[in-house]
Design an enzyme around this catalytic site. Structure first.
Site, short mmCIF file in Angstrom:
data_model
loop_
_atom_site.label_atom_id
_atom_site.label_comp_id
_atom_site.label_asym_id
_atom_site.label_seq_id
_atom_site.Cartn_x
_atom_site.Cartn_y
_atom_site.Cartn_z
N PHE A 94 17.69 -2.59 3.58
CA PHE A 94 18.18 -1.40 4.26
C PHE A 94 18.50 -1.70 5.72
CE2 PHE A 94 16.87 2.51 6.68
CZ PHE A 94 17.99 3.27 6.37
N SER A 124 13.55 -6.36 0.09
CA SER A 124 13.18 -5.07 0.64
C SER A 124 13.77 -3.95 -0.22
CB SER A 124 13.62 -4.99 2.11
OG SER A 124 12.99 -3.91 2.75
N MET A 125 14.59 -3.06 0.34
CA MET A 125 15.20 -2.01 -0.46
C MET A 125 16.09 -2.60 -1.55
SD MET A 125 17.55 1.26 0.65
CE MET A 125 19.16 0.51 0.32
N ASP A 163 3.83 -8.68 6.74
CA ASP A 163 4.98 -7.78 6.72
C ASP A 163 4.68 -6.53 7.54
OD1 ASP A 163 7.17 -6.14 6.04
OD2 ASP A 163 7.29 -7.03 4.04
N HIS A 223 8.36 -9.67 7.80
CA HIS A 223 9.26 -9.02 6.85
C HIS A 223 10.43 -9.92 6.45
CE1 HIS A 223 10.93 -5.77 4.59
NE2 HIS A 223 12.01 -5.68 5.33
#
Length: 239
Positions: A20, A88-89, A177, A206
């Protein structure tokens, strides 16, 4: 220990999704590694990227699912079966696609299931933008809060999809993260069906593909993609 055997095989094409408000740069180091081992990789810039604030202001989570499906449909038309990486997303969208398209192997990197908080997420994303892309603070602050709300809605919508995943899955999670809670990895591991691996990366934040653990991660991914999984779905590996 999971029962696997090593085989020589033609390497499948691979589709990689960024996170994202990020961009292809988030997963490009892994894509380079896979290309060096002879694997064709597609790393599209997706509508939820950080360079399209105007698009983020108007798009909805349903639009992001549609865009992800367009990429999967294109891969299916051009190559048939393919491997899938989601960061991630992008990991949640990759999992969603894996139950609808001919995806052979699924790799989930710091997948967004349990996040620290939307505010903290946005703060860290801004810092990463400035570091990785050297963009201005004004541009970083331009990230629409509406898009962050759409992100949280997408997570709620796609989280139940994890229980439908039945293909071999590698889950990688950074222990440092700042955006995605590490408990996300254990949650995903408990929900996906079939054979799966869970790998922890203690030195990573992250942006796992840019971290000190990146080389280890890339070796794990290569080994995972080269395995031929047996039919015994009860055999899983969790270090």
């Amino acid at each position: 220990m999971q029962q696997v055997k090593q085989v020589n095989q033609v390497k499948q094409p691979c589709l990689l999704f960024h996170g994202f408000t990020g961009g292809p740069y988030e997963v490009e180091p892994l894509a380079r590694h896979l290309r060096e081992r002879g694997q064709l990789c597609k790393v599209p810039e997706l509508p939820w990227n950080g360079d399209s604030n105007n698009q983020l202001k108007t798009s909805r989570w349903e639009d992001w699912i549609s865009a992800a499906e367009e990429q999967a449909e294109k891969m299916t038309r051009e190559y048939g079966e393919f491997d899938m990486v989601g960061f991630s997303m992008g990991g949640l969208l990759a999992a969603y696609l894996s139950v609808r398209y001919p995806i052979r192997r699924l790799i989930l990197l710091n997948t967004a299931v349990i996040y620290v908080s939307p505010g903290r997420m946005l703060e860290v994303i801004r810092d990463e933008w400035k570091y990785e892309r050297k963009i201005s603070l004004d541009k970083a602050k331009a990230t629409p809060l509406r898009a962050t709300w759409q992100f949280t809605r997408l997570v709620r919508k796609l989280k139940p999809e994890l229980s439908q995943v039945s293909i071999p899955t590698l889950i990688a999670q950074s222990e440092k993260d700042q955006v995605i809670h590490p408990q996300s990895a254990r949650y995903i591991y408990s929900k996906v069906k079939g054979q799966r691996e869970l790998h922890w990366h203690p030195r990573s934040n992250h942006l796992i593909c840019h971290s000190d653990d990146a080389a280890v991660l890339f070796r794990q991914v290569s080994a995972f993609l080269d395995k031929e999984y047996m039919d015994d779905s009860q055999n899983q590996y969790e270090p």
